[in-house]
Scaffold this motif. Sequence first.
Motif, PDB file in Angstrom:
ATOM      1  N   ARG A   1     -10.132 -10.164 -30.699  1.00  0.00           N
ATOM      2  CA  ARG A   1     -10.471 -10.673 -29.364  1.00  0.00           C
ATOM      3  C   ARG A   1     -10.608  -9.540 -28.336  1.00  0.00           C
ATOM      4  N   LEU A   2     -10.615  -8.288 -28.809  1.00  0.00           N
ATOM      5  CA  LEU A   2     -10.763  -7.099 -27.963  1.00  0.00           C
ATOM      6  C   LEU A   2      -9.590  -6.941 -26.989  1.00  0.00           C
ATOM      7  N   ARG A   3      -8.424  -7.402 -27.405  1.00  0.00           N
ATOM      8  CA  ARG A   3      -7.206  -7.237 -26.605  1.00  0.00           C
ATOM      9  C   ARG A   3      -6.316  -6.219 -27.328  1.00  0.00           C
ATOM     10  N   ASP A   4      -6.839  -4.980 -27.411  1.00  0.00           N
ATOM     11  CA  ASP A   4      -6.247  -3.980 -28.294  1.00  0.00           C
ATOM     12  C   ASP A   4      -4.912  -3.445 -27.803  1.00  0.00           C
TER      13      ASP A   4
ATOM     14  N   PHE B   1      -4.127   3.047 -34.159  1.00  0.00           N
ATOM     15  CA  PHE B   1      -5.544   2.672 -34.141  1.00  0.00           C
ATOM     16  C   PHE B   1      -5.829   1.709 -32.997  1.00  0.00           C
ATOM     17  N   TYR B   2      -4.971   0.721 -32.815  1.00  0.00           N
ATOM     18  CA  TYR B   2      -5.196  -0.232 -31.731  1.00  0.00           C
ATOM     19  C   TYR B   2      -5.050   0.441 -30.363  1.00  0.00           C
ATOM     20  N   PHE B   3      -4.103   1.358 -30.232  1.00  0.00           N
ATOM     21  CA  PHE B   3      -4.001   2.118 -28.985  1.00  0.00           C
ATOM     22  C   PHE B   3      -5.274   2.937 -28.757  1.00  0.00           C
TER      23      PHE B   3
ATOM     24  N   ASP C   1     -10.184  11.419 -24.504  1.00  0.00           N
ATOM     25  CA  ASP C   1      -9.191  12.347 -25.047  1.00  0.00           C
ATOM     26  C   ASP C   1      -7.997  11.588 -25.630  1.00  0.00           C
ATOM     27  N   GLU C   2      -7.574  10.538 -24.929  1.00  0.00           N
ATOM     28  CA  GLU C   2      -6.455   9.724 -25.417  1.00  0.00           C
ATOM     29  C   GLU C   2      -6.850   8.996 -26.700  1.00  0.00           C
ATOM     30  N   GLN C   3      -8.080   8.516 -26.738  1.00  0.00           N
ATOM     31  CA  GLN C   3      -8.575   7.839 -27.939  1.00  0.00           C
ATOM     32  C   GLN C   3      -8.549   8.796 -29.139  1.00  0.00           C
ATOM     33  N   ARG C   4      -9.045  10.009 -28.934  1.00  0.00           N
ATOM     34  CA  ARG C   4      -9.076  10.993 -30.005  1.00  0.00           C
ATOM     35  C   ARG C   4      -7.658  11.318 -30.484  1.00  0.00           C
ATOM     36  N   SER C   5      -6.736  11.460 -29.550  1.00  0.00           N
ATOM     37  CA  SER C   5      -5.355  11.796 -29.895  1.00  0.00           C
ATOM     38  C   SER C   5      -4.724  10.695 -30.752  1.00  0.00           C
ATOM     39  N   PHE C   6      -4.928   9.432 -30.378  1.00  0.00           N
ATOM     40  CA  PHE C   6      -4.349   8.331 -31.153  1.00  0.00           C
ATOM     41  C   PHE C   6      -4.992   8.233 -32.539  1.00  0.00           C
ATOM     42  N   LEU C   7      -6.291   8.477 -32.627  1.00  0.00           N
ATOM     43  CA  LEU C   7      -6.952   8.446 -33.936  1.00  0.00           C
ATOM     44  C   LEU C   7      -6.418   9.548 -34.843  1.00  0.00           C
ATOM     45  N   ASP C   8      -6.186  10.723 -34.265  1.00  0.00           N
ATOM     46  CA  ASP C   8      -5.611  11.822 -35.060  1.00  0.00           C
ATOM     47  C   ASP C   8      -4.232  11.438 -35.601  1.00  0.00           C
TER      48      ASP C   8
ATOM     49  N   ASP D   1      -7.570   5.138 -44.258  1.00  0.00           N
ATOM     50  CA  ASP D   1      -7.820   3.944 -43.443  1.00  0.00           C
ATOM     51  C   ASP D   1      -9.280   3.924 -43.007  1.00  0.00           C
ATOM     52  N   LEU D   2     -10.048   2.955 -43.505  1.00  0.00           N
ATOM     53  CA  LEU D   2     -11.491   2.915 -43.230  1.00  0.00           C
ATOM     54  C   LEU D   2     -11.787   2.772 -41.747  1.00  0.00           C
ATOM     55  N   ASP D   3     -11.048   1.918 -41.057  1.00  0.00           N
ATOM     56  CA  ASP D   3     -11.293   1.708 -39.626  1.00  0.00           C
ATOM     57  C   ASP D   3     -11.102   3.001 -38.841  1.00  0.00           C
ATOM     58  N   VAL D   4     -10.068   3.748 -39.180  1.00  0.00           N
ATOM     59  CA  VAL D   4      -9.786   4.995 -38.467  1.00  0.00           C
ATOM     60  C   VAL D   4     -10.854   6.036 -38.766  1.00  0.00           C
ATOM     61  N   ILE D   5     -11.248   6.156 -40.042  1.00  0.00           N
ATOM     62  CA  ILE D   5     -12.288   7.128 -40.417  1.00  0.00           C
ATOM     63  C   ILE D   5     -13.588   6.814 -39.686  1.00  0.00           C
ATOM     64  N   ILE D   6     -13.948   5.532 -39.641  1.00  0.00           N
ATOM     65  CA  ILE D   6     -15.198   5.143 -38.951  1.00  0.00           C
ATOM     66  C   ILE D   6     -15.103   5.470 -37.468  1.00  0.00           C
ATOM     67  N   ALA D   7     -13.968   5.178 -36.855  1.00  0.00           N
ATOM     68  CA  ALA D   7     -13.782   5.481 -35.431  1.00  0.00           C
ATOM     69  C   ALA D   7     -13.860   6.988 -35.182  1.00  0.00           C
TER      70      ALA D   7
END
Length: 508
Positions: free
Chosen positions: A284-287, A331-333, A344-351, A360-366
């Motif tokens: 629902r895009l309420r990440d 990933f949700y963060f 920058d925050e998105q990149r940090s959480f993905l790392d 994790d496929l979702d993380v790799i795609i992101a």
Amino acid sequence: AVQTILGDYEAQANERRLIRIKQLAELPANQGLPWLCRLVRFEASPVLSKHAALAIMDQKLPPDKALWDERVATITSHMARSRRPAAAWLLSYVQAHDDPAAALATWSELTQSEQRQLETHPQDTSSRIVTELLLGKVALLDRLDRAEDTGGVMREMVLCERGDAQSLGKLIDWLAQRKAWDVIDEVATRFAATIDLDAMLLYTLCEAQRMQRKDDLAEQTADKALKLGGENPVEHFQVAKQLLDRGLTEWSDRELNHVIALGPAASPAAIQARLLQSDSLHDRLRDREAAERIKELMDVVDGDPNVQQQVKLLLQQSDKSVDFLRARMFFYFACAAGEEGKIDEQRSFLDKAIVQEPADLDVIIALHRLKDVEPERRQRIAALIKSVVDDCRDKMEEFPDDPVYYNELAWLVANTEGDADDAIRLSHKSVELVRAEAASDADFKRLGQYLDTLAHCYFAKRDYASAVKYQSEATKLDPHTRAIGRQLEVFRAALAAEQTATEPAGKE
């Protein structure tokens, strides 16, 4: 596909045969039609013969006139010499396509005949079959703009209803879609004893009341439904899952919140509730809320080694780990940060997420979709993709009949980089494997998710027409996963833009 579905049909009990009938009906275009027609004519069970006819009539009409003409020819050639009731239904169904007024009288007679059959020879029919015929009559009346006559047919449906929970829920849903509030009130009164003891029926009624803007009454009904499970977290969790499967997210949140509140935080039901709700919130895009749901558990796990060990053992039973949970949280963060433009925050959480779960496929795609990535980081992401692809290929060799690995490889390639044609081939293979074994609503939902992968593969190939085709089928099978519906709009927009770009200059 037909051979796989019907290969052992004769050896199956009636319940399994009914599943095979549904599988034939789910095949695209007219692939399963001749075989369904043969079942209408030759199936030993009169009830299954009728279900085969209903499955044909329930199929989405092909937009292509040639496909419809083929459909008419197939049905007519098979049914012309049959004296079975279901054959007469199909001939009337064909007639109704071009002449609904003429078909209405015949359809009414056929429906009345089946109603009499239900009274005198109930072993040869069912209330569900009669209800489906009455639904067909309502559809004809709608086409003829005779709304004033539909109320009487709806009340016949109520009288025909036998009161089992599943059929009652479907009836209330259908009546709510038509805004037949007075008929819903009749159902609620007539079957009050059944509804008051079934949480799903109460929530279905609750949704109908909400649609009538009877918010106070809806809240009372929801409270009654919530109290049915008492302090049993497993019962509440099962109700929440059913609500999610029907897209009733407001009420599923209420049930899941209750499971979490019952605690303790590390109990199996509470952990499952957090995972299920976080996935739903993400859809629902309420990440940020999704991430916080898992973080609440992580805070408990990190603060108590005994709880950590307990959670670890529980997760192992479902092939998950504490690292998996933490990766989901990060990933949700990351998704929330991306939605807020905090790159920058998105990149940090993905790392952080990929450290916890490197596959994790979702993380790799992101990570792959991040912009302005330096070459060294891009190379590391490419290496991750290759590692997962190679692992999937190894698993496909080891487990050639398991659709999971075909689907995972296709999904990753379609959303990152690689051979799109190979991804399409593998995705088709996964769809065939799942379609052949589909036997329950959960299986058909899974099939919808695999068709979603196939549509993404065609989109990566820039075959937008095929992407829309398969995503439309996915949406039909899994209508309540919002990500699938959102992606259908993306594919449709791409197809429309392509068609506009290729139109001759000056064409209106």
